[in-house]
Design an enzyme around this catalytic site. Structure first.
Site: not given
Length: 181
Positions: A45, A88
């Protein structure tokens, strides 16, 4: 002083080694509790910035004195399994409004310039846009179409207190060692 207390050389050597290991462990504990921590990247991701199975060093004290900024890469526990951490990128901070229009993210009405493909995202998540941030941060994975991030209720927006740290260095593999941007 240790020589006077312990007459046997072998016993003294063992005690000295125990003290060395205890001091090293105490130093390791202090550093990993208050200053730095390591984390592994799980999944794709954050590609192309971070890849699966890479290891990073997290700075733990930076956010005690400052605030996360857009562009910072942070680690935080996954809500459904706190022993697992997500990594993230912060794209919006408290006070910002995030919108997703035609596959492109906007922060406070301006197109989010961090795009690695230039293509619109097809994974819009399950939160309702626009999102107005009050006391949390909106985070996205760099590989937006496969990332579970603030677009999904299972992750949501992240409170500063839940951030484990800021990614400062890639430490593994050694060939890719260096600062992470």
């Amino acid at each position: 002083m240790l020589k006077k207390l312990i007459k046997n050389d072998r016993v003294r050597d063992v005690v000295e080694w125990i003290l060395v290991f205890a001091a090293a462990y105490l130093l390791f504990f202090i550093v990993t509790t208050f200053f730095f921590r390591t984390a592994s990247v799980s999944g794709n991701s954050m590609e192309p910035t971070l890849k699966h199975n890479e290891w990073v060093l997290l700075g733990r004290i930076g956010y005690r004195f400052g605030e996360p900024k857009p562009g910072d890469i942070v680690a935080f526990p996954f809500k459904d399994n706190p022993s697992e951490h997500f990594i993230k990128r912060v794209v919006a901070v408290p006070g910002d409004t995030v919108d997703l229009i035609d596959g492109f993210f906007y922060v406070n009405g301006e197109l989010l310039k961090i795009s690695y493909t230039g293509l619109p995202v097809t994974a819009t998540g399950d939160v309702e846009f626009p999102v107005k941030l009050t006391d949390s941060y909106f985070v996205l994975g760099d590989n937006r179409d496969i990332s579970k991030d603030s677009r999904y209720q299972s992750v949501g927006c992240i409170a500063k207190k839940d951030m484990v740290g800021k990614v400062v260095l890639r430490i593994w593999p050694f060939g890719a060692f260096g600062k992470v941007e």
